[in-house]
Design an enzyme around this catalytic site. Structure first.
Site, PDB file in Angstrom:
ATOM      1  CG  ASP A  94      -0.221   0.129   2.523  1.00 20.92           C
ATOM      2  OD1 ASP A  94       0.731  -0.646   2.744  1.00 20.92           O
ATOM      3  OD2 ASP A  94      -0.581   0.997   3.345  1.00 20.92           O
ATOM      4  CD  GLU A 158       3.898   1.238   7.167  1.00 25.64           C
ATOM      5  OE1 GLU A 158       4.582   1.587   8.150  1.00 25.64           O
ATOM      6  OE2 GLU A 158       3.627   2.006   6.220  1.00 25.64           O
TER       7      GLU A 158
END
Length: 455
Positions: A94, A158
């Site tokens: 991500d 994250e």
């Protein structure tokens, strides 16, 4: 590329394929993957599928594990041969949002090469590290494979998960992550071409606090000078956390520690932090930048609300609000230091002003000993890959809560934190970039380790 030493130091042919690296990083960047943004859920899923497919191509047993924040952590496993140790390789697929694409020099979702660097959202944080792991594993395959066990962990939330989805997955199913050595590919070097390991991460917290002094705004002409101004009170509270040299001071907390690792040169720090000419660094001549950013607690005022200047009128402000970002190094406790900050906010409120304080986002600091056999061996691999005589060991002011969770469950594991970023990468910012030689060199080091550790 110039890495003859790396290619011959272990009698293996460790030659990254730059064309493949560029192509794969281009593909992964094109799958825009900020988490917690429903409008981009489809492209986030495309990124997850892309990573899954690439790990399967490497012959790993791949599973996807939903987390409580509605993302998937992807885990690829290769069992060890005999009693060989298991190595966990981590990164995340991500990214932070690209903000306004119009202010980027080029489309942030199209990998663009300019002046020797590759630009795009996630190029350094952290899709460049995903590609680095993939390239290292391919070089391992090309050289006959490894007896080591492998667990490749790719997180999907994250940056913006907010609920520590992976941390809760580890708490619930620690057996998925059991490893002897844990490599966190979410960092970088102090400069391009200088192999670096990070041993300390500051933890921290967010503290939001509001000051109220009046039932409502009153005219500054009639009451200003005697009526307590909430903005003024807030400024007084904030100022109590800094001495005349700008150093953070928290009552009851040691803020004088010295960094014991490699130094952070003042001029390099000025350049990296983009400090304007003529503006001084905080602290005195006895305070090194490494002390201030790696070894001591620090408070940054990241938000301040009263009345916007464009809306200013002649009133005494009845309320004002601010937010602190607190950073706390090991071995101090982020939760305990945050509580001390809250106590000082309340104690330093002048004139009996009413104060509300909330503490959120507490994460504890991380530190690791770089002298274990695995990390020592990996350090030598980094030096081989870069042809360097010295391995730089530093701290960082950032936080990666995952490291603390893994260390809690696996206290005997060795940890290494490294990656493909450098200070010019501008991670999280406009025109994020990566130097492709960093992907190549770190991949070589990782491959060399996987081929030689334990032999």
């Amino acid at each position: 590329m110039s890495n003859d030493k790396a290619a011959t130091s272990t009698n293996f042919n460790l030659t990254p394929n730059r064309e493949r690296i560029f192509q794969e990083l281009s593909e992964l960047i094109s799958h825009y993957s900020p988490h917690s943004m429903p409008e981009h859920a489809d492209t986030h899923e495309e990124a997850a599928k892309w990573v899954t497919a690439k790990l399967e191509e490497l012959g790993l047993d791949v599973t996807r594990h939903p987390t409580v924040d509605d993302a998937d952590t992807i885990i690829g496993v290769k069992e060890p041969v005999g009693d060989a140790p298991t190595i966990l390789l981590y990164s995340h697929y991500d990214v932070v949002p690209a903000q306004n694409p119009a202010v980027w020099t080029n489309d942030p979702l199209e990998l663009d090469e300019r002046d020797g660097r590759w630009y795009g959202r996630g190029a350094a944080d952290c899709k460049g590290n995903v590609i680095m792991h993939l390239e290292a594993l391919r070089m391992v395959q090309e050289n006959g494979g490894t007896d080591l066990g492998l667990k490749v962990v790719m997180e999907g939330s994250e940056e913006l998960g907010g609920e520590d989805g992976l941390g809760k997955l580890i708490d619930a199913n620690p057996e998925l992550f059991t490893a002897d050595v844990i490599f966190i590919g979410d960092g970088g070097n102090v400069a391009v071409g200088i192999p670096t390991l990070t041993t300390h991460l500051r933890g921290g917290a967010q503290l939001r606090f509001k000051v109220d002094t009046l039932e409502g705004p009153v005219h500054s002409g009639g009451w200003g000078g005697a009526a307590p101004d909430a903005a003024h009170a807030l400024i007084r509270i904030i100022d109590s956390f800094f001495d005349e040299h700008g150093r953070t001071t928290i009552e009851g907390v040691d803020t004088t520690a010295k960094w014991e690792g490699d130094p952070y040169d003042r001029e390099t720090f000025r350049k990296d932090a983009r400090v304007l000419d003529g503006v001084q660094l905080l602290g005195t001549v006895d305070d090194e930048p490494a002390d201030m950013v790696w070894a001591r607690p620090a408070i940054t005022v990241i938000g301040f609300t009263s009345v916007p200047v464009e809306d200013a009128t002649n009133i005494v402000n009845p309320t004002a609000e601010a937010q602190f970002n607190l950073r706390v190094p090991a071995p101090q406790s982020a939760a305990e230091v945050a509580k001390k900050v809250e106590e000082q906010i309340r104690a330093r409120a002048p004139w009996g002003a009413k104060v509300e304080v909330s503490i959120t986002g507490v994460n504890e600091p991380f530190s690791t000993d770089p002298n274990g056999p695995a990390v020592q061996h990996f350090g030598k691999c980094l030096q081989d890959a870069y042809g360097a005589e010295h391995l730089t060991v530093v701290g960082t002011g950032g936080s990666i809560p995952l490291t603390v969770t893994l260390q809690k469950h696996f206290p005997d594991a060795e940890f290494a934190l490294y990656g493909v970023a450098d200070p010019a990468a501008n991670i999280h910012g406009v025109d994020e970039s990566v130097d492709p030689t960093e992907i190549e060199h770190v991949a070589i080091a990782e491959a060399e380790f996987l081929l030689t550790y334990g032999k």
